[in-house]
Design a protein around this motif. Structure first.
Motif, short mmCIF file in Angstrom:
data_model
loop_
_atom_site.label_atom_id
_atom_site.label_comp_id
_atom_site.label_asym_id
_atom_site.label_seq_id
_atom_site.Cartn_x
_atom_site.Cartn_y
_atom_site.Cartn_z
N ILE A 151 0.87 -1.09 -0.01
CA ILE A 151 0.08 -0.10 0.19
C ILE A 151 0.92 1.33 0.03
O ILE A 151 1.95 1.52 0.62
N TRP A 152 0.57 2.07 -0.96
CA TRP A 152 1.15 3.57 -0.84
C TRP A 152 0.28 4.39 0.19
O TRP A 152 -0.84 4.31 -0.13
N ILE A 153 1.11 5.08 0.88
CA ILE A 153 0.37 5.97 1.95
C ILE A 153 0.59 7.54 1.42
O ILE A 153 1.45 7.93 1.36
N PRO A 154 -0.68 7.88 0.90
CA PRO A 154 -0.49 9.10 0.53
C PRO A 154 -0.08 10.00 1.75
O PRO A 154 -0.58 9.77 2.76
N ARG A 155 0.46 10.93 1.58
CA ARG A 155 0.80 12.36 2.43
C ARG A 155 -0.09 12.77 3.38
O ARG A 155 -0.16 12.55 4.47
N ALA A 156 -1.43 13.04 2.58
CA ALA A 156 -2.54 13.72 3.59
C ALA A 156 -2.88 12.54 4.66
O ALA A 156 -3.30 12.82 5.56
N ILE A 157 -3.01 11.16 4.30
CA ILE A 157 -3.09 10.41 5.11
C ILE A 157 -2.22 10.07 6.15
O ILE A 157 -2.31 9.92 7.42
N TYR A 158 -0.59 9.90 5.74
CA TYR A 158 0.39 9.73 6.74
C TYR A 158 0.56 10.91 7.65
O TYR A 158 0.65 10.47 8.96
N LEU A 159 0.21 11.93 7.31
CA LEU A 159 0.35 13.31 8.44
C LEU A 159 -0.96 13.53 8.93
O LEU A 159 -0.93 14.39 9.91
N ASN A 160 -2.05 12.93 8.65
CA ASN A 160 -3.14 13.13 9.35
C ASN A 160 -3.07 12.95 10.96
O ASN A 160 -2.72 11.95 11.35
N THR A 161 -3.68 13.81 11.85
CA THR A 161 -3.66 13.63 13.14
C THR A 161 -5.20 13.51 13.82
O THR A 161 -5.21 13.26 15.01
N GLU A 162 -6.14 13.52 13.02
CA GLU A 162 -7.34 13.35 13.43
C GLU A 162 -7.59 11.77 13.72
O GLU A 162 -8.66 11.54 14.43
N VAL A 163 -7.17 10.71 13.10
CA VAL A 163 -7.26 9.42 13.46
C VAL A 163 -6.06 8.69 13.87
O VAL A 163 -4.89 9.06 13.33
N ASN A 164 -5.98 7.42 14.50
CA ASN A 164 -4.72 6.80 14.84
C ASN A 164 -4.54 5.81 13.59
O ASN A 164 -5.23 5.84 12.51
N TRP A 165 -3.46 5.03 13.87
CA TRP A 165 -2.81 4.28 12.54
C TRP A 165 -3.88 3.10 12.28
O TRP A 165 -3.96 2.81 11.37
N TYR A 166 -4.45 2.58 13.24
CA TYR A 166 -5.52 1.75 13.01
C TYR A 166 -6.51 2.17 11.99
O TYR A 166 -6.96 1.24 11.12
N ALA A 167 -7.07 3.29 12.35
CA ALA A 167 -8.03 3.76 11.28
C ALA A 167 -7.56 4.02 9.89
O ALA A 167 -8.02 3.81 8.90
N LYS A 168 -6.06 4.48 10.03
CA LYS A 168 -5.59 4.73 8.67
C LYS A 168 -5.39 3.66 7.97
O LYS A 168 -5.63 3.54 6.74
N ILE A 169 -4.85 2.51 8.59
CA ILE A 169 -4.76 1.02 7.79
C ILE A 169 -6.03 0.68 7.29
O ILE A 169 -5.98 0.22 6.39
N LEU A 170 -7.01 0.90 8.03
CA LEU A 170 -8.24 0.14 7.76
C LEU A 170 -8.82 1.08 6.61
O LEU A 170 -9.22 0.50 5.42
N PHE A 171 -8.43 2.35 6.34
CA PHE A 171 -8.89 3.16 5.35
C PHE A 171 -8.09 2.65 4.22
O PHE A 171 -8.68 2.66 3.09
N LEU A 172 -6.90 2.43 4.17
CA LEU A 172 -6.15 2.28 3.13
C LEU A 172 -6.47 1.00 2.78
O LEU A 172 -6.22 0.73 1.28
N GLU A 173 -6.91 -0.20 3.47
CA GLU A 173 -7.09 -1.36 3.07
C GLU A 173 -8.47 -1.26 2.44
O GLU A 173 -8.54 -1.99 1.11
N ILE A 174 -9.42 -0.37 2.60
CA ILE A 174 -10.81 -0.23 2.11
C ILE A 174 -10.44 0.54 0.58
O ILE A 174 -10.87 0.15 -0.46
N HIS A 175 -9.54 1.57 0.71
CA HIS A 175 -9.10 2.15 -0.49
C HIS A 175 -8.41 1.45 -1.69
O HIS A 175 -8.75 1.74 -2.82
N SER A 176 -7.65 0.39 -1.14
CA SER A 176 -7.12 -0.31 -2.11
C SER A 176 -8.04 -1.33 -2.88
O SER A 176 -7.62 -1.52 -4.17
N PHE A 177 -9.12 -1.39 -2.40
CA PHE A 177 -10.19 -2.17 -3.22
C PHE A 177 -10.89 -1.28 -4.23
O PHE A 177 -10.76 -1.36 -5.27
N THR A 178 -11.50 -0.38 -3.48
CA THR A 178 -12.46 0.62 -4.11
C THR A 178 -11.81 1.56 -5.04
O THR A 178 -12.48 1.86 -6.04
#
Length: 112
Positions: free
Chosen positions: A11-38
């Motif tokens: 998974i490539w992590i976009p900068r906007a997601i990597y640097l985001n402080t509103e959610v923790n890494w679990y939420a980021k990884i969950l988002f990236l997993e969803i994003h990788s499909f859709t």
């Protein structure tokens, strides 16, 4: 989808997601997993139990992270039957290598 049916290369992590402080890494990884499909036009369907097992967290935490991602506008659920979620990423990222930020390495010749 069975793991062996998926040609997963990482998974490539976009900068906007990597640097985001509103959610923790679990939420980021969950988002990236969803994003990788859709983002690739595939349907994403996961049970809370599968997500919890994948991230090594509780099903209650899964629900909380899904709610966070929905409230931030990162995902929407196209369907949820109480067991299986059908989330979809609402974010799109363009890849522009641009000028990379300098990375300083603590490397010394002769030290491997």
């Amino acid at each position: 989808m069975k793991p062996e049916e998926r040609n997963f290369q990482g998974i490539w992590i976009p900068r906007a997601i990597y640097l985001n402080t509103e959610v923790n890494w679990y939420a980021k990884i969950l988002f990236l997993e969803i994003h990788s499909f859709t983002d690739n036009g595939m349907e994403c369907y996961m049970s809370n139990k599968y997500i919890a097992s994948f991230l090594h967290i509780s099903e209650r935490q899964v629900s909380r992270y899904v709610s966070q991602l929905k409230s931030l506008g990162w995902i929407e659920e196209t369907s949820f039957n109480g067991r299986k979620r059908f989330p979809r990423s609402l974010l799109h990222f363009g890849y522009d290598p641009g000028d990379p930020d300098m990375t300083i390495l603590a490397w010394k010749p002769g030290h491997y």
